[in-house]
Motif scaffolding. Structure first.
Motif, short mmCIF file in Angstrom:
data_model
loop_
_atom_site.label_atom_id
_atom_site.label_comp_id
_atom_site.label_asym_id
_atom_site.label_seq_id
_atom_site.Cartn_x
_atom_site.Cartn_y
_atom_site.Cartn_z
N LYS A 123 0.84 -1.20 0.00
CA LYS A 123 0.00 0.00 0.00
C LYS A 123 0.87 1.25 0.00
CE LYS A 123 -4.03 2.04 2.18
NZ LYS A 123 -4.84 2.20 0.99
N ALA A 124 1.92 1.25 0.83
CA ALA A 124 2.83 2.39 0.89
C ALA A 124 3.50 2.61 -0.47
CB ALA A 124 3.88 2.18 1.98
N LEU A 125 3.96 1.53 -1.09
CA LEU A 125 4.64 1.65 -2.38
C LEU A 125 3.68 2.12 -3.47
CD1 LEU A 125 6.86 -1.55 -2.20
CD2 LEU A 125 7.59 0.82 -1.92
N ASP A 126 2.43 1.66 -3.42
CA ASP A 126 1.44 2.12 -4.39
C ASP A 126 1.21 3.62 -4.25
OD1 ASP A 126 1.13 -0.39 -5.50
OD2 ASP A 126 -0.72 -0.85 -4.41
N LEU A 127 1.09 4.08 -3.01
CA LEU A 127 0.90 5.51 -2.78
C LEU A 127 2.10 6.31 -3.27
CD1 LEU A 127 -0.75 5.38 0.77
CD2 LEU A 127 -1.85 6.09 -1.37
N LEU A 128 3.30 5.83 -2.99
CA LEU A 128 4.50 6.51 -3.45
C LEU A 128 4.55 6.54 -4.98
CD1 LEU A 128 7.10 5.05 -0.95
CD2 LEU A 128 6.31 7.42 -1.05
N ALA A 129 4.23 5.42 -5.60
CA ALA A 129 4.24 5.35 -7.07
C ALA A 129 3.21 6.29 -7.68
CB ALA A 129 4.00 3.92 -7.52
N ALA A 170 -0.20 8.65 6.99
CA ALA A 170 -1.44 7.94 6.65
C ALA A 170 -1.41 6.48 7.10
CB ALA A 170 -1.69 8.02 5.14
N LEU A 171 -0.24 5.86 7.04
CA LEU A 171 -0.15 4.43 7.37
C LEU A 171 0.48 4.18 8.73
CD1 LEU A 171 0.94 3.09 3.87
CD2 LEU A 171 -1.35 3.19 4.85
N ASP A 172 0.71 5.25 9.48
CA ASP A 172 1.28 5.16 10.82
C ASP A 172 2.64 4.43 10.80
OD1 ASP A 172 1.29 5.74 13.54
OD2 ASP A 172 0.39 3.82 14.07
N LEU A 173 3.51 4.91 9.90
CA LEU A 173 4.86 4.37 9.77
C LEU A 173 5.86 5.48 10.02
CD1 LEU A 173 4.29 2.48 6.41
CD2 LEU A 173 4.62 1.40 8.63
N SER A 174 7.10 5.10 10.30
CA SER A 174 8.13 6.12 10.43
C SER A 174 8.56 6.57 9.04
CB SER A 174 9.33 5.59 11.20
OG SER A 174 10.06 4.68 10.41
N ASP A 175 8.99 7.83 8.94
CA ASP A 175 9.48 8.33 7.67
C ASP A 175 10.63 7.46 7.17
OD1 ASP A 175 7.72 10.37 8.15
OD2 ASP A 175 9.24 11.93 8.38
N GLN A 176 11.51 7.06 8.09
CA GLN A 176 12.68 6.28 7.72
C GLN A 176 12.28 4.96 7.06
OE1 GLN A 176 15.72 7.48 7.81
NE2 GLN A 176 16.44 5.64 6.81
N THR A 177 11.26 4.31 7.59
CA THR A 177 10.80 3.05 7.01
C THR A 177 10.31 3.26 5.58
OG1 THR A 177 10.17 2.16 9.15
CG2 THR A 177 9.09 1.19 7.24
N VAL A 178 9.54 4.31 5.37
CA VAL A 178 9.01 4.59 4.04
C VAL A 178 10.15 4.95 3.08
CG1 VAL A 178 7.42 6.03 2.69
CG2 VAL A 178 6.78 5.30 4.99
N TYR A 179 11.12 5.74 3.56
CA TYR A 179 12.28 6.07 2.72
C TYR A 179 13.05 4.80 2.34
CZ TYR A 179 12.06 11.17 3.19
OH TYR A 179 11.69 12.48 3.10
N GLN A 180 13.23 3.90 3.29
CA GLN A 180 13.95 2.65 3.00
C GLN A 180 13.20 1.82 1.96
OE1 GLN A 180 14.47 0.76 6.79
NE2 GLN A 180 16.24 2.01 7.34
N TRP A 181 11.90 1.70 2.12
CA TRP A 181 11.10 0.94 1.16
C TRP A 181 11.18 1.57 -0.23
CZ3 TRP A 181 6.03 0.02 4.40
CH2 TRP A 181 6.29 -0.95 5.38
N ARG A 182 11.09 2.91 -0.26
CA ARG A 182 11.16 3.60 -1.54
C ARG A 182 12.52 3.35 -2.20
NH1 ARG A 182 11.13 10.01 -2.08
NH2 ARG A 182 13.25 9.64 -1.37
N LEU A 215 12.34 6.32 -8.17
CA LEU A 215 11.83 7.49 -7.46
C LEU A 215 12.90 8.10 -6.55
CD1 LEU A 215 8.25 6.33 -6.38
CD2 LEU A 215 8.90 7.80 -8.29
N SER A 216 13.76 7.27 -6.00
CA SER A 216 14.79 7.74 -5.09
C SER A 216 15.85 8.55 -5.81
CB SER A 216 15.46 6.57 -4.37
OG SER A 216 14.52 5.89 -3.56
N ARG A 217 16.15 8.17 -7.03
CA ARG A 217 17.23 8.83 -7.76
C ARG A 217 16.75 10.02 -8.58
NH1 ARG A 217 18.78 3.80 -10.58
NH2 ARG A 217 18.76 2.40 -8.84
N GLY A 218 15.48 10.32 -8.49
CA GLY A 218 14.97 11.45 -9.26
C GLY A 218 14.88 11.14 -10.74
N GLY A 219 14.80 9.86 -11.07
CA GLY A 219 14.69 9.43 -12.46
C GLY A 219 13.33 9.77 -13.02
N PRO A 220 13.03 9.19 -14.16
CA PRO A 220 11.74 9.48 -14.76
C PRO A 220 10.60 9.05 -13.85
CG PRO A 220 12.88 7.73 -15.95
CD PRO A 220 13.81 8.25 -14.90
#
Length: 100
Positions: free
Chosen positions: A13-19, A30-42, A49-54
């Protein structure tokens, strides 16, 4: 200290929202997660998305693509079933051999 394990559905769900273009902070809250966890998953699962690519398509484009994939999978299943049924048919020339 052991890393916390999250259910795969939560990560999906987190990855879908990020995408779909949602910011990390908003997804984390929204998902009651730490920012760090979401950054790691991303970083791990959505490196483009992390590298600022297309950027991927918009959320509407993704939904339309998923809908089309579902339609094509359904059509493929029907064609496979039809192929199975046709394999049992005798040759139109009256030959007693079956198609394989």
């Amino acid at each position: 200290m052991q890393p916390m394990r999250y259910p795969p559905e939560l990560r999906r769900k987190a990855l879908d929202l990020l995408a779909d273009g949602e910011p990390v902070k908003k997804v984390a809250v929204a998902l009651d997660l730490s920012d760090q966890t979401v950054y790691q998953w991303r970083r791990r699962y959505l490196p483009h998305l992390s590298r600022g690519g297309p950027k991927p398509s918009t959320g509407m484009d993704l939904r339309a693509a998923r809908r089309r994939i579902a339609e094509l999978e359904s059509e493929l299943a029907a064609l496979r079933r039809a192929t199975e049924l046709l394999c049992d048919v005798v040759s139109p020339k009256g030959d007693s051999r079956q198609f394989t």
